[in-house]
Write an enzyme that holds these catalytic residues in place. Sequence first.
Site, mmCIF file in Angstrom:
data_model
loop_
_atom_site.group_PDB
_atom_site.id
_atom_site.type_symbol
_atom_site.label_atom_id
_atom_site.label_comp_id
_atom_site.label_asym_id
_atom_site.label_seq_id
_atom_site.Cartn_x
_atom_site.Cartn_y
_atom_site.Cartn_z
ATOM 1 N N ARG A 1 -8.907 -85.276 -1.981
ATOM 2 C CA ARG A 1 -9.315 -86.698 -2.018
ATOM 3 C C ARG A 1 -10.059 -87.064 -3.307
ATOM 4 O O ARG A 1 -11.012 -87.844 -3.313
ATOM 5 C CB ARG A 1 -10.216 -87.043 -0.833
ATOM 6 N N CYS B 1 -10.140 -92.526 7.892
ATOM 7 C CA CYS B 1 -11.329 -91.678 7.992
ATOM 8 C C CYS B 1 -12.405 -92.188 7.042
ATOM 9 O O CYS B 1 -12.135 -92.476 5.878
ATOM 10 C CB CYS B 1 -10.987 -90.232 7.663
ATOM 11 N N GLU C 1 -15.270 -91.018 2.235
ATOM 12 C CA GLU C 1 -13.845 -90.878 1.922
ATOM 13 C C GLU C 1 -13.281 -92.250 1.540
ATOM 14 O O GLU C 1 -12.366 -92.334 0.744
ATOM 15 C CB GLU C 1 -13.111 -90.287 3.125
HETATM 16 N N1 EPU Z 1 -11.408 -83.785 16.488
HETATM 17 C C1 EPU Z 1 -12.291 -83.891 17.528
HETATM 18 N N2 EPU Z 1 -12.775 -85.132 17.840
HETATM 19 C C2 EPU Z 1 -12.425 -86.256 17.168
HETATM 20 C C3 EPU Z 1 -11.524 -86.135 16.086
HETATM 21 C C4 EPU Z 1 -11.021 -84.884 15.760
HETATM 22 O O1 EPU Z 1 -12.643 -82.903 18.156
HETATM 23 O O2 EPU Z 1 -12.920 -87.337 17.503
HETATM 24 C C5 EPU Z 1 -10.847 -82.457 16.163
HETATM 25 C C6 EPU Z 1 -9.362 -82.391 16.434
HETATM 26 O O3 EPU Z 1 -9.085 -82.067 17.773
HETATM 27 C C7 EPU Z 1 -8.917 -81.301 15.482
HETATM 28 C C8 EPU Z 1 -9.866 -81.470 14.291
HETATM 29 O O4 EPU Z 1 -10.985 -82.218 14.773
HETATM 30 O O5 EPU Z 1 -9.119 -80.038 16.048
HETATM 31 C C9 EPU Z 1 -9.220 -82.171 13.119
HETATM 32 O O6 EPU Z 1 -8.778 -83.472 13.526
HETATM 33 P P1 EPU Z 1 -7.439 -84.147 12.969
HETATM 34 O O7 EPU Z 1 -6.262 -83.240 13.196
HETATM 35 O O8 EPU Z 1 -7.380 -85.519 13.488
HETATM 36 O O9 EPU Z 1 -7.618 -84.152 11.404
HETATM 37 P P2 EPU Z 1 -8.839 -84.636 10.525
HETATM 38 O O10 EPU Z 1 -9.286 -83.466 9.722
HETATM 39 O O11 EPU Z 1 -9.853 -85.359 11.339
HETATM 40 C C10 EPU Z 1 -7.400 -85.239 8.452
HETATM 41 C C11 EPU Z 1 -7.467 -86.360 7.457
HETATM 42 C C12 EPU Z 1 -6.713 -87.561 7.991
HETATM 43 C C13 EPU Z 1 -5.275 -87.188 8.291
HETATM 44 C C14 EPU Z 1 -5.287 -86.061 9.327
HETATM 45 C C15 EPU Z 1 -3.896 -85.578 9.676
HETATM 46 C C16 EPU Z 1 -9.597 -86.254 6.266
HETATM 47 C C17 EPU Z 1 -10.980 -86.774 6.174
HETATM 48 N N3 EPU Z 1 -8.845 -86.759 7.248
HETATM 49 O O12 EPU Z 1 -8.128 -85.691 9.587
HETATM 50 O O13 EPU Z 1 -6.718 -88.540 6.963
HETATM 51 O O14 EPU Z 1 -4.567 -88.297 8.797
HETATM 52 O O15 EPU Z 1 -6.051 -84.946 8.783
HETATM 53 O O16 EPU Z 1 -3.402 -84.748 8.680
HETATM 54 O O17 EPU Z 1 -9.196 -85.421 5.449
HETATM 55 C C18 EPU Z 1 -7.632 -90.549 6.065
HETATM 56 O O18 EPU Z 1 -7.521 -90.009 4.976
HETATM 57 O O19 EPU Z 1 -8.105 -91.687 6.190
HETATM 58 C C19 EPU Z 1 -7.223 -89.801 7.243
HETATM 59 C C20 EPU Z 1 -7.314 -90.326 8.455
#
Ligand code: EPU
Length: 280
Positions: free
Chosen positions: A155, A204, A275
Amino acid sequence: HQPMRHLTSLRTGGEIACVAFPDTPEKAAALVARLEEHGLRWSPLGYGTNLLVADGPLDRVAISLRQLKTPVRFEGCQVKVPAGYSLPRLVNQCADRGLSGIEGLAPIPGSVGGAVKMNAGSHGYEIADVIVSVDVARERRIVTLPRETLDFAYRHSPFTERDLILGTTLQLRPGNPEASRAEIAEYRRHRAATQPVRDNSAGCIFKNPGPGLATGRIIDELGMKGETIGGATISPVHANFIVTNGSARAADVFALIERIRSRVREARGIELDMEVEVWE
Ligand code: EPU
């Protein structure tokens, strides 16, 4: 005097001096040069999907490249695409042409220029992985910067406030349209199941703090889902999203951000980085 709440997916933000829509890269570069000559503040505006704008009024000019007339050009496995183009649309077109390598970017609802600026990514894909070069209006000239000279990270891109990204050339590889379309459909389904896609948000809010650490999970574990200040709420669907109702002020979002930051700092000793881009 454009109210930014109409130009951002978070639906907050006060009046900005002006939004300009140049239709050629040359006009865009000339506009930047004129604004700088007059010492006027300007910012590139993509689709406003990763942007938090203060309640204002803001003394700056936004430059949108949505109306650039530059066409998308496919040449072999490369595609040259203008900054104002829709990223999801580009991903679909590449898939239809049997070009693979950006399927994971399909669920990101932004412009190509915005994606380059923040090195957008999802599902293990990052746009920087396929960039060959980026065209930028910089110091009164249009320059083409090869990938080797550009320092991308999670990012993060090397572009500054004085750069206007005009377009990029991407390197894809031969693929199979059916397989790419199936992969894209799966990512879109995943997004709809795990993120508050029907609410007003900027995606995010915070970066993930490190490998194996998810900000969403951390905020969730602190029991903060559903916490609300004014018209801004920590999404019950995904805790790294702040969603707003029709009457939210940016100040509500900023206050919620500070609350999350201080709770995470106290409970976990982690300093969360933004972010989303912020205009104050
Ligand atoms: N999780 C929770 N509770 C929540 C949200 C997530 O326990 O409320 C857990 C999920 O179950 C999972 C882990 O946290 O085990 C990661 O969650 P997720 O797969 O949703 O991915 P993320 O790391 O939260 C990242 C990117 C997203 C992108 C997704 C999918 C960042 C900050 N976010 O989210 O990007 O869509 O992976 O690849 O890097 C964005 O850039 O705006 C964005 C949403």
